[in-house]
Design a protein around this motif. Structure first.
Motif, PDB file in Angstrom:
ATOM      1  N   GLY A  96       0.807  -1.218   0.000  1.00  0.00           N
ATOM      2  CA  GLY A  96       0.000   0.000   0.000  1.00  0.00           C
ATOM      3  C   GLY A  96       0.837   1.263   0.000  1.00  0.00           C
ATOM      4  O   GLY A  96       2.049   1.239  -0.195  1.00  0.00           O
ATOM      5  N   PHE A  97       0.154   2.359   0.239  1.00  0.00           N
ATOM      6  CA  PHE A  97       0.789   3.666   0.147  1.00  0.00           C
ATOM      7  C   PHE A  97       1.969   3.789   1.098  1.00  0.00           C
ATOM      8  O   PHE A  97       3.044   4.228   0.725  1.00  0.00           O
ATOM      9  CB  PHE A  97      -0.250   4.733   0.465  1.00  0.00           C
ATOM     10  CG  PHE A  97       0.293   6.123   0.395  1.00  0.00           C
ATOM     11  CD1 PHE A  97       0.385   6.773  -0.819  1.00  0.00           C
ATOM     12  CD2 PHE A  97       0.719   6.779   1.536  1.00  0.00           C
ATOM     13  CE1 PHE A  97       0.893   8.043  -0.880  1.00  0.00           C
ATOM     14  CE2 PHE A  97       1.222   8.051   1.477  1.00  0.00           C
ATOM     15  CZ  PHE A  97       1.307   8.690   0.263  1.00  0.00           C
ATOM     16  N   LYS A  98       1.747   3.327   2.325  1.00  0.00           N
ATOM     17  CA  LYS A  98       2.760   3.508   3.349  1.00  0.00           C
ATOM     18  C   LYS A  98       4.061   2.768   2.979  1.00  0.00           C
ATOM     19  O   LYS A  98       5.155   3.317   3.112  1.00  0.00           O
ATOM     20  CB  LYS A  98       2.250   2.993   4.684  1.00  0.00           C
ATOM     21  CG  LYS A  98       2.539   3.952   5.795  1.00  0.00           C
ATOM     22  CD  LYS A  98       1.870   3.493   7.057  1.00  0.00           C
ATOM     23  CE  LYS A  98       2.357   4.349   8.204  1.00  0.00           C
ATOM     24  NZ  LYS A  98       1.713   3.986   9.454  1.00  0.00           N
TER      25      LYS A  98
ATOM     26  N   ARG B 205       5.887   4.460   0.223  1.00  0.00           N
ATOM     27  CA  ARG B 205       6.529   5.699   0.645  1.00  0.00           C
ATOM     28  C   ARG B 205       7.813   5.413   1.420  1.00  0.00           C
ATOM     29  O   ARG B 205       8.827   6.074   1.220  1.00  0.00           O
ATOM     30  CB  ARG B 205       5.586   6.545   1.486  1.00  0.00           C
ATOM     31  CG  ARG B 205       6.147   7.939   1.705  1.00  0.00           C
ATOM     32  CD  ARG B 205       5.126   8.889   2.193  1.00  0.00           C
ATOM     33  NE  ARG B 205       4.870   8.657   3.608  1.00  0.00           N
ATOM     34  CZ  ARG B 205       4.128   9.484   4.342  1.00  0.00           C
ATOM     35  NH1 ARG B 205       3.573  10.537   3.805  1.00  0.00           N
ATOM     36  NH2 ARG B 205       3.925   9.236   5.608  1.00  0.00           N
TER      37      ARG B 205
ATOM     38  N   GLU C  91      -6.907   6.135   2.505  1.00  0.00           N
ATOM     39  CA  GLU C  91      -5.973   5.472   1.597  1.00  0.00           C
ATOM     40  C   GLU C  91      -6.291   5.746   0.126  1.00  0.00           C
ATOM     41  O   GLU C  91      -5.396   5.948  -0.696  1.00  0.00           O
ATOM     42  CB  GLU C  91      -6.018   3.961   1.878  1.00  0.00           C
ATOM     43  CG  GLU C  91      -5.096   3.106   1.044  1.00  0.00           C
ATOM     44  CD  GLU C  91      -3.666   3.087   1.575  1.00  0.00           C
ATOM     45  OE1 GLU C  91      -3.472   3.318   2.786  1.00  0.00           O
ATOM     46  OE2 GLU C  91      -2.755   2.853   0.772  1.00  0.00           O
TER      47      GLU C  91
ATOM     48  N   LYS D 266      -4.888   9.130  -1.293  1.00  0.00           N
ATOM     49  CA  LYS D 266      -3.483   9.482  -1.065  1.00  0.00           C
ATOM     50  C   LYS D 266      -2.716   9.598  -2.375  1.00  0.00           C
ATOM     51  O   LYS D 266      -1.955  10.535  -2.586  1.00  0.00           O
ATOM     52  CB  LYS D 266      -2.815   8.429  -0.184  1.00  0.00           C
ATOM     53  CG  LYS D 266      -3.176   8.560   1.271  1.00  0.00           C
ATOM     54  CD  LYS D 266      -2.536   7.489   2.099  1.00  0.00           C
ATOM     55  CE  LYS D 266      -2.868   7.735   3.561  1.00  0.00           C
ATOM     56  NZ  LYS D 266      -2.402   6.695   4.442  1.00  0.00           N
ATOM     57  N   THR D 267      -2.950   8.604  -3.242  1.00  0.00           N
ATOM     58  CA  THR D 267      -2.232   8.584  -4.520  1.00  0.00           C
ATOM     59  C   THR D 267      -2.491   9.865  -5.302  1.00  0.00           C
ATOM     60  O   THR D 267      -1.567  10.481  -5.828  1.00  0.00           O
ATOM     61  CB  THR D 267      -2.679   7.387  -5.357  1.00  0.00           C
ATOM     62  OG1 THR D 267      -2.747   6.257  -4.512  1.00  0.00           O
ATOM     63  CG2 THR D 267      -1.738   7.131  -6.496  1.00  0.00           C
TER      64      THR D 267
END
Lengths: 367, 356
Positions: A291-293, A296, B305, B308-309
């Motif tokens: 995912g995003f985390k 990153r 979530e 965010k992108t």
């Protein structure tokens, strides 16, 4: 007289004190002395050799990617035409490190162009040189000349054509204004094929008495992508590093990669797998999506390691494009974002933001 | 009395605490007499400058530490005067050509040629060449970089160039291919911990490891920042035990406040308030890229979530536009409005779906 010989043969070195050949960059040291030595570029060499026998030269425009031998070719040709003694007063070499605004074109170039060539002096090394009755002006990196300066050249080129020949050397032929380009005969220099680069590298390695593994040569060529100058510089740096440690260690492909600034494969593969591209066939789909985390923190890690963004992106690009299981649509979506990011980085954008951007998009495209 | 960062900065290659492989390389190169042009790159606070000065010392001996500051005036072709500060010793010159803005090409051409054409007269000098250090090489203009190309080859005999940059992306390929690339990565946690222990021991106190951990978390791999924070904390509470409150810089808390404002309400009135705050930040000389990144990070932490992108995508886009354009505030504001609209749309859609 023999005392002066070695100096006379390297007219490029400052005349006051010759450079110790030990300290000379290999790029200069192994610059081809004659145009027969020029690696690859058979077509260009064949044409130029004909001009050597007829001693008539047109205005020339050399273009092609860096490190393919453009400057070397014209320097070697000029040396063969004039010999070391006449070389200095018959050839004017200007490049981007010299001021080349319109005023220089009007004064320096014009003055040199209209001089009648000096009488041929007898060459000290006893060889016969054709020494034709004209001078050569080499404008290296001509694509960084301003439009105005190029415009000012037009008339000069024509009116002194009898006693002066111009040779423009550039990477991008499109940045040379049309009137100039049409006055020259164009020679395209192509990227070196692996065969000729590797034979040249091997030649240098044997001349320098260093043992080089064929694998290392392969890495050198792939890291320099057809640019022979870069490959030779990397080779020199690598040999310098390996010989300066005691005891001297052999050069490994990893050394070459580090010198070239290439990101190690496992770091790139890790990053790719975080993005959801499985580089390892053994890896199953059971690993949760980070995912995003996750993405990153992976990006932050890369930035901390100090790798350059453009290098990371180009290597990631290779993985995506050559990937066996991704379909065409996914690949083209990724390609789009790579192109976007490259443009942004060229404009000086923030690296972290753009690696993150690419990461997020790629992971979206492949999922 | 100088700051700890300067006071305890390693002076010789042997004193360096981490990247030992790099240090041995540099030492060997300095000893070999065959010193190449170099390009040091890595994130800030990783120790690039320290390594460069150590290498110089290794090359020339302690004489390089006698520095003098000089101001030079260069005349551009359009008869404009450009002033540039130089830091120099008998053996090296340090310049930051980006000071001259778009005239950096003139500075590079004039200065390098001048140095390249003078020879070392001191017969006792260890090396025949002088070293030119170019700081912030990644902000050199294309023209200036092109001017460097041939100079680097031509005057190899009495000059070496050391470039110092944050990243190699913005350097043109011909420059990179002429230099030996030296990557200075940020130190790892353990390395930072050991350096901080060393500094505190030299300063005469014991650093509890927990406090060290906390500082490392805050610094994000920037050793300079870590040591500065350590010194500031020591000033606040001499025993360094108990809960530590690492003071965030003012601008950072201010940025966070802006981020919170964006999330709490999305309306034209709020945009006006945000604009005022952004102006405030800009007028205090906080680089717009830093503002954008700090706010974006904070916003992203607090939203769902799914969006965010998008938020990061637009942050990246507007950051580029900001660089190309000339009015920073337009692009910052455009991004703020964009984020607000994404946020609102997201909630609006959610509300609608719950009605169905």
């Amino acid at each position: 007289m023999s005392f002066f010989k070695p100096q006379a043969q390297t007219p490029k070195a400052p005349p006051k004190h010759a450079v110790d050949p030990e300290l000379q960059p290999w790029v200069e040291k192994y610059r081809p002395k004659t145009i027969d030595d020029v690696s690859a570029q058979e077509h260009t060499v064949a044409v130029l050799k004909k001009t050597l026998t007829s001693t008539n030269l047109p205005h020339m425009l050399f273009y092609g990617p860096p490190g393919t031998g453009k400057t070397s070719t014209i320097l070697a040709l000029a040396r063969q035409l004039f010999g070391p003694e006449n070389f200095r007063n018959r050839v004017l070499e200007l490049n981007a490190s010299d001021e080349r605004g319109i005023s220089i074109v009007r004064e320096k170039i014009k003055n040199f162009a209209r001089q009648t060539p000096r009488a041929q002096t007898v060459s000290s090394d006893g060889k016969e040189y054709p020494c034709p009755p004209y001078k050569i002006i080499i404008l290296d990196e001509a694509d960084s000349m301003t439009q105005d300066a190029q415009g000012a050249l037009r008339r000069i080129m024509e009116s002194y054509a009898r006693i002066t020949r111009f040779c423009l050397v550039c990477n991008y032929v499109t940045r040379i204004i049309e009137p100039l380009a049409s006055r020259c005969s164009k020679f395209r220099f192509t990227s070196l094929d692996n065969q000729s680069s590797s034979s040249r590298l091997m030649h240098i390695a044997t001349a320098e008495h260093i043992a080089v593994d064929p694998l290392v040569v392969e890495t050198l060529i792939s890291a320099s992508s057809g640019d022979l100058r870069r490959a030779i510089t990397y080779l020199q740096s690598a040999s310098r590093l390996s010989s300066s440690t005691s005891p001297p260690t052999p050069i490994t492909p990893r050394d070459v990669q580090e010198i070239a600034g290439v990101v190690p494969d496992d770091i790139i593969n890790d990053f790719a797998s975080v993005l959801g591209i499985d580089t390892d066939q053994a890896m199953s789909d059971t690993t949760p999506k980070p995912g995003f985390k996750g993405i990153r923190s992976a990006v932050k890690e890369i930035i901390r390691e100090g790798y350059s963004a453009s290098q990371v992106l180009s290597q990631l690009h290779d993985i995506v494009v050559l990937h066996p299981t991704l379909n065409a649509k996914q690949k083209s979506q990724c390609g789009l974002i790579f192109a976007e990011a490259d443009k942004a980085l060229c404009d000086g954008a923030d690296e972290e933001l753009w690696i993150l951007e690419v990461g997020l998009h790629v992971s979206k495209a492949v999922s | 009395m100088s700051l700890w960062v300067d006071q305890y900065r390693p002076r010789a290659l042997d004193d360096l605490h981490y990247h030992q492989g790099l240090s041995t390389c540099l030492k060997a190169l300095a000893a070999s007499g065959d010193f190449p042009h170099m390009l040091f790159y890595g994130p800030s606070g990783a120790g690039k400058k320290t390594r460069i000065t150590c290498t110089l010392r290794q090359l020339f001996g302690p004489g390089v530490e006698k520095l003098k500051i000089d101001q030079r005036v260069f005349l551009t072709p359009s008869r404009r005067k450009v002033e540039v500060n130089l830091v120099q010793s008998n053996f090296h010159i340090e310049i930051t050509p980006s000071e001259a803005g778009s005239y950096d090409r003139v500075v590079i051409q004039e200065l390098l040629k001048e140095i390249a054409q003078t020879q070392q007269v001191d017969l006792n000098a260890k090396q025949r060449f002088k070293v030119v250090i170019i700081n912030e090489a990644d902000s050199l203009s294309r023209d200036a970089q092109a001017a460097l190309r041939r100079t680097m080859e031509k005057y190899m005999s009495n000059m070496r160039i050391i470039l110092c940059a944050n990243s190699t992306s913005r350097l043109i390929a011909p420059i990179k291919s002429r230099c030996l690339l030296m990557r200075v990565a940020a130190p790892s946690r353990e390395e930072m911990q050991s350096v901080m222990q060393y500094v505190s021991k030299r300063a005469g106190f014991d650093l509890p490891p927990e406090a060290g951990d906390k500082i490392i978390d805050d610094s994000g791999g920037n050793l300079r920042k870590a040591i500065l924070v350590l010194e500031a904390l020591k000033m606040q509470s001499p025993d360094l035990s108990g809960p530590l409150a690492i003071a965030k810089p003012d601008w950072e808390t201010y940025c966070h406040k802006v981020a919170d404002m964006i999330i709490s309400e999305q309306s034209p009135a709020r945009v006006m308030e945000v604009r005022q705050k952004l102006y405030e930040l800009l007028s205090h000389c906080i680089p717009p890229t830093v503002i954008l990144k700090t706010i974006a990070e904070r916003v992203v932490d607090r939203v769902d979530e799914a969006i965010k992108t998008d938020i990061m995508h637009w942050a990246a886009i507007y950051e580029v536009r900001m660089r190309i354009g000339s009015k920073k505030i337009y692009h910052l504001e455009a991004w703020v409005v964009k984020v607000m609209s994404i946020y609102k749309h997201f909630f609006y859609d959610m509300d609608m779906s719950s009605f169905d």
